[in-house]
Structure formats: structure tokens, C-alpha cells
Design a protein around this motif. Sequence first.
Motif, PDB file in Angstrom:
ATOM      1  N   LEU A  76      32.834  47.187  21.839  1.00  0.00           N
ATOM      2  CA  LEU A  76      31.969  45.898  21.045  1.00  0.00           C
ATOM      3  C   LEU A  76      30.596  46.207  21.278  1.00  0.00           C
ATOM      4  O   LEU A  76      29.721  45.975  20.620  1.00  0.00           O
ATOM      5  N   ARG A  94      34.133  53.040  17.386  1.00  0.00           N
ATOM      6  CA  ARG A  94      34.911  52.231  16.754  1.00  0.00           C
ATOM      7  C   ARG A  94      35.946  52.656  15.899  1.00  0.00           C
ATOM      8  O   ARG A  94      36.078  52.049  14.740  1.00  0.00           O
ATOM      9  N   ARG A  95      36.444  53.991  16.006  1.00  0.00           N
ATOM     10  CA  ARG A  95      37.453  54.478  15.141  1.00  0.00           C
ATOM     11  C   ARG A  95      38.725  53.729  15.140  1.00  0.00           C
ATOM     12  O   ARG A  95      39.009  53.249  16.175  1.00  0.00           O
ATOM     13  N   ALA A  96      39.332  53.641  14.047  1.00  0.00           N
ATOM     14  CA  ALA A  96      40.572  52.884  13.837  1.00  0.00           C
ATOM     15  C   ALA A  96      41.511  53.358  14.765  1.00  0.00           C
ATOM     16  O   ALA A  96      42.254  52.701  15.486  1.00  0.00           O
ATOM     17  N   LEU A  99      40.885  51.928  18.232  1.00  0.00           N
ATOM     18  CA  LEU A  99      40.982  50.461  18.182  1.00  0.00           C
ATOM     19  C   LEU A  99      42.782  50.158  18.240  1.00  0.00           C
ATOM     20  O   LEU A  99      42.983  49.076  18.515  1.00  0.00           O
ATOM     21  N   ARG A 100      43.388  50.825  17.394  1.00  0.00           N
ATOM     22  CA  ARG A 100      44.796  50.598  17.476  1.00  0.00           C
ATOM     23  C   ARG A 100      45.756  50.817  18.764  1.00  0.00           C
ATOM     24  O   ARG A 100      46.687  50.593  18.695  1.00  0.00           O
ATOM     25  N   ILE A 128      47.476  44.343   9.960  1.00  0.00           N
ATOM     26  CA  ILE A 128      46.187  44.986  10.241  1.00  0.00           C
ATOM     27  C   ILE A 128      46.354  46.222  11.059  1.00  0.00           C
ATOM     28  O   ILE A 128      45.792  47.306  10.874  1.00  0.00           O
ATOM     29  N   TYR A 129      47.402  46.164  12.027  1.00  0.00           N
ATOM     30  CA  TYR A 129      47.640  47.250  12.889  1.00  0.00           C
ATOM     31  C   TYR A 129      48.611  48.202  12.299  1.00  0.00           C
ATOM     32  O   TYR A 129      49.112  48.993  12.979  1.00  0.00           O
TER      33      TYR A 129
ATOM     34  N   LYS B  91      36.774  40.189  15.770  1.00  0.00           N
ATOM     35  CA  LYS B  91      36.874  40.871  14.483  1.00  0.00           C
ATOM     36  C   LYS B  91      36.522  42.288  14.591  1.00  0.00           C
ATOM     37  O   LYS B  91      37.020  43.238  14.117  1.00  0.00           O
ATOM     38  N   LEU B  92      35.844  42.435  15.527  1.00  0.00           N
ATOM     39  CA  LEU B  92      35.366  44.183  15.963  1.00  0.00           C
ATOM     40  C   LEU B  92      36.274  44.567  16.595  1.00  0.00           C
ATOM     41  O   LEU B  92      36.221  46.006  16.688  1.00  0.00           O
ATOM     42  N   TYR B  94      39.574  44.499  15.486  1.00  0.00           N
ATOM     43  CA  TYR B  94      40.394  45.073  14.488  1.00  0.00           C
ATOM     44  C   TYR B  94      40.169  46.377  13.927  1.00  0.00           C
ATOM     45  O   TYR B  94      38.837  46.938  13.949  1.00  0.00           O
ATOM     46  N   PRO B  95      41.150  47.262  13.771  1.00  0.00           N
ATOM     47  CA  PRO B  95      40.910  48.633  13.421  1.00  0.00           C
ATOM     48  C   PRO B  95      40.398  48.721  11.896  1.00  0.00           C
ATOM     49  O   PRO B  95      40.833  49.624  11.047  1.00  0.00           O
ATOM     50  N   PHE B  96      39.435  47.967  11.403  1.00  0.00           N
ATOM     51  CA  PHE B  96      38.745  48.223  10.130  1.00  0.00           C
ATOM     52  C   PHE B  96      37.522  47.460  10.050  1.00  0.00           C
ATOM     53  O   PHE B  96      36.913  46.846  11.116  1.00  0.00           O
ATOM     54  N   PRO B  98      34.655  44.756   9.820  1.00  0.00           N
ATOM     55  CA  PRO B  98      34.745  43.080   9.814  1.00  0.00           C
ATOM     56  C   PRO B  98      34.603  42.710   8.602  1.00  0.00           C
ATOM     57  O   PRO B  98      35.212  41.644   8.320  1.00  0.00           O
TER      58      PRO B  98
END
Lengths: 342, 262
Positions: A76, A94-96, A99-100, A128-129, B91-92, B94-96, B98
Motif C-alpha cells: 500500500l 503491486r503485481r497481481a 496481491l493474489r 476478483i481473485y 481497493k489497493l 485487489y489484484p487489479f 482500483p
Amino acid sequence: MPGSIPIRVQNLCKYYQVHQKEPGLVGSLKSFVKRKYADVKAVDDVSFTIDAGEIVGFLGPNGAGKTTTLKVLAGLLYPTNGVARVLDFTPSERRAAFLRQITLVMGQKQQLAWDLPPMETFLVNAAIYEIPDDQFKKTLAELTELLELAPLLKKQVRKLSLGERMKCELTAALLHRPKVLFLDEPTIGLDVTMQTKIRQFVAEYNARYRATIILTSHYMADVTALCQRVIVIDHGKLLYDGDLKALAEKIAPHKLVRVEFSQALDGQRLEEFGEVVKMRGQRAELLVPRDATSDVAARMLAQLPIADVTIEEPPIEDVITRVFEQAARARAERGEAEEEEE
Amino acid sequence: MLTKYFALMRRSLGVMLEYRAGVLIWMLVNVMPLVMLAVWFSLAEDGPIGGYAQADFVSYYLLLTFMRQMTTVWVIHELDYDIRYGNLSIKLLYPFNPIHAYMSDNLADKIIRLAVLIPLGIVAAFLFPMMRYELTPLSVALMLLTMAAAWAMRFLSQYTFALLAFWVSEAQTLHEIWYAVWLMLGGMVAPLDLFPAPVAAIAKYLPFRFMLSFPVEVMLGRLTADETLLGLAATAFWLGAMIVAYRWVWRRGIKQFSAFGA
């Protein structure tokens, strides 16, 4: 092999620019014309690593930098300086894929949609995930059982109690089965029974998925129940990193001896055995130097009319308070020199 | 990505349906085009003004009402609040990006609006038989395309203004200035042809027109083929510029984010 260490933090710094204002209208006007800014060192040169499957307690008073560190690790916040690596990713990118695999639960923030039942948010998170349907059903069933969610799934979130809501927040945060969990005050405001349940759940999740967990809490019971290792920070600085027990031994050179006498006793007779901290009726509590405890206990048994005796570690709250007091004293001694520099 | 949008829109619809009355009231307050229609309608009683007869004003403003509804964006209030109170954090995680969460929420609202506006449009067609539009497949396709672009530009410009909240606390106030110019030069207070020639000549190329009235102009059949093509090029240009601006501000802002309040 670096890949096997999920969390690595090296010389991490995070400074905030904070705009300072005197109270009142005059202060507001002054600040309108010319703003004064100060750097606040929320995290100041902190380093540590955490192994896979560890549960580490983050301890520190309010504003110590615990939450800031967690937010940097969750991607963050951008660090001001230093390196943070989580699962071999740089969190702030913040790579997907990163974050997953992680989650951050903040006791004071919520992701559940307020006006809808929690199930709606669970379904959104499944999409989303990109959680496969069968895995979603399985995980949800497991969490429902562990946290006793069944009666809550279809209730509006705003009608849930604080504890019920926290259970659903945890569920929403864990549906994608993250490997790394950052739990920031997950038990805040909950009653003792609910705290215990959440604690048991965290332990269970850790055992089941070998997840790596950092936990902050103001309730020492959370930490003693879950964490072998603690990291203590204050004013952004790392004060201690290691075994919780060893911390007690290092900081508190005494043990607590509780005795119950078979007959009333003159308190003064106790002074020779150790520092009397409490004396009420036939019960007393003494602080005895760590090395001498067994010796002292033996002597007391021999010389005094004793019905019962126990030897305990001093309460962990006291130990932690002592750590912060020592740090504050050290800062005060350095403090004058620092101010002259400015 | 589409599955994610559907899931998010489904939840947004759920929330909106919890607040049925609120949704309708928000739609009703967007009636400024109808107010302007009443004004121009009475002014044109004694004959056309600048080539617009009463029937033309009716055609223009009724379709403008539709555009206004379909391009309604309120993301500045949400995003500005989320940034300043630290709620963006959720929201940050989430893996995309925002922006998708905010966009899907807005698109869900458009589904509800369409459900209300289509029956109203049919009623209006009976009540005002003087409405005249260029109803060819090409013009309708162009209208839909430019309407989508108008929505995207409204959304992106508001979103980018909201991102200024990373640095200043008055992002919404700054946006008010932009909004006021949009009301003036977007064809809301008057069709752009009715402005003094020098103003109209400039306003024709500014982004505001493509954020509201251009799709209506396409449907009224008052534009030459060249003017239409030029308008499409300008739409593409401004939309591209806004995407670039948004990306630039986002990349810098996110480094600035301090996730307060938690």
C-alpha cells in the motif's frame, strides 16, 4: 536460498511529511499563508526476515510504526528507503501475482459491502481473485465450519455484531488462501470469547496452510497464545527481535514468587527473601532474582509456614512496558544532543 | 476481466436496489437540460433563434437529458473520500487497478438508468411528436460510440481530479471549476451554435463539447460529414490525452499515498 524466505526487510524507512498547525483560528491563518512541514519517521531503519510458516507478533505502542510496516509489506505504501521483499516480489509494484498471495486484515477497516449480506462480497472476491469454483466452495465450507458462519452468510452486514463482522472480514480476506497474512489488530474491540475464537482460528489456518503470519495486537494474550517470536518496535526503531520468552528473561531479571501461608505472618519477615510487591492476609507476592528463585523458594519452604508456592514469569505486559521505558530513557539521554543539531 | 466486472456490477446493483428511492431521486436532480429546454422553448415562441425553432429545442434538449443521464459520474466524491480517509487501501489490495472497481460501480448505475429512461423515452416520443432526429443506422451507431466516449471522458477527467487528493485536500473544489466550464461550453446552457461566433469557434474543439452535446448534434443531422469527422478526431484526441494524464497522475500519486486513518 533466498526464495524460501517469504519476508525480507532490510534497512526499511518510511517517512511522512506532516503539516503542522497551531490550534485555533490564528494558527489556521498562519498555516494558510505559510505551511510548516515536519518529517515523521514512522519506520526508521528496520531489518528482519521471517520464515515460511512462522507467526510473528509485532509489538509497540500506538504510533510505533507497526501498521506502517505492514502497509509497506502489503504494497500500500512506497518505502522512503531500504528494501522490502515479500514472496520474492517488491510489494510496492503491486503485481497481481503478488496481491493474489497475500492479505491484509485491518481491524479498523472493512471490505464487506455494508448494505448487503457478506456472501455478496465473498462472491465478488471469488471473481476478483479468480478462485476456481470448486476451490471457492471448499474453502468457504471450511471457513464456515471453523468460524461458525452459517447463520451469518445471508444477513446484512450492517446488522451483524462487531465480532460477527470480524469473522466475515477474515473469511473475505482468506478465501483466496493467501500464503502471507498481515493481521493488524484483528481482535480489536472484541469480547474475550470472540478473541479466543479468532486466535484459535489463526492458529488453525497457520497449521493447515503453513501460512506466514505477522500479527499486531494490543492484547498480549493474542501474542502469547500465537507467537513464539516477537518483534518490538517503538518510534520506528526495532528494539527487539527474537523469542518471546527470551525477551522476558532479558528484560525482567526477576521472577514472581506467589506464596500462601498456613497462618498469618509478619510482612517484615519476608523482606530478606526478595522484594515484596503484594501482601494481603495470608498471601504474598515477591520479586526474586531469576538465578536465585529455586534457592529462595527452598529456603522459604524450610523457614516459613507455607501452604502453597508457585514461581511465575512476570506478566508479559510488564515486560513490554519495561522495554519501552528503557527505550524512552535512552532517547531522552540522546535527545538533547539531537536537538542541538537542528 | 469481464467476469470481474460482472461480479462487481452485480454487487453494485445490489447496493443500489437497497436504496431504490435514492437512485430515483438522484436521477431526478439531473434535470437541468429540461429547465434549459423550458427557457429556450418560451424564448423561441415568436420564431426560431439562431436557426433553432421550438421543435429543434425540444429535440436537442430531450436527447441531451438522455446524454446527461447516461454520462453521469460521481467518482470524485468517492475517490477523494477514499484517498483522504485511507479507504483506498482496501481497493489497493485487489489484484487489479482500483479504477476498475470504480468504473464497474458507475456502469452498474447505467443499467438502472437505462431501465428507467427507455420507457420514459417512449412516452416522450408520444407526448412530443415534433421531435426530429436523423434516424439512420450510421448516425445511431455514431451516437452510441460518441456517448460511450463522452462517458469515458467524464469519468477519466473526474477520476484524475480526484487523484489530486493525494497532494491537496481541495480536489473537489478544483473540479468545480472544470465542472462549471463544462456546463457552459458542453452545450448545456445553450446549443453551441447559439454562442457568439468567436466563442463557438473555440468551444467546438475543446473537450467539453465531446463530454455532452456532440452525440446529440450527430443525431440532429445539423453537422456536415466533415464536421462529424473532425468531431470524431477531436474525441479520440481528448480521450487519449485524458488517459495519458490519468496514468501520469496515478503513477505519481500512488507513491504519495500515506493510507491514513487505519
